[in-house]
Design a protein around this motif. Sequence first.
Motif, PDB file in Angstrom:
ATOM      1  N   GLN A  60       0.835  -1.207   0.000  1.00  0.00           N
ATOM      2  CA  GLN A  60       0.000   0.000   0.000  1.00  0.00           C
ATOM      3  C   GLN A  60       0.868   1.254   0.000  1.00  0.00           C
ATOM      4  N   ASP A  63       2.289   1.701  -3.450  1.00  0.00           N
ATOM      5  CA  ASP A  63       1.241   2.174  -4.355  1.00  0.00           C
ATOM      6  C   ASP A  63       0.942   3.659  -4.124  1.00  0.00           C
ATOM      7  N   LYS A  66       3.640   5.890  -5.498  1.00  0.00           N
ATOM      8  CA  LYS A  66       3.503   6.042  -6.950  1.00  0.00           C
ATOM      9  C   LYS A  66       2.426   7.061  -7.296  1.00  0.00           C
TER      10      LYS A  66
END
Length: 75
Positions: A60, A63, A66
């Motif tokens: 997580q 992610d 990003k």
Amino acid sequence: MSKTTDSKDVWGDDGDVVKDIESMTNEELAEKTKQFQNNIKIMKRETTSLNHQLKNVNLQIEDNEKKVKINKQLP
């Protein structure tokens, strides 16, 4: 004064453990062994669960990093 894990304050005197074991019957020793084995299984399951949760959290975070990087880019 810091205590180490080798300290007798932490583990107690080895003689006490030996006396306890010597005073137990075979049945009591077998029961204690089963209890230790069950505790080990429980701790292994908890460790596996925590490692899985940690892996998910790390995914997580990756992610989200990003996403932040994408949002910072100029159009």
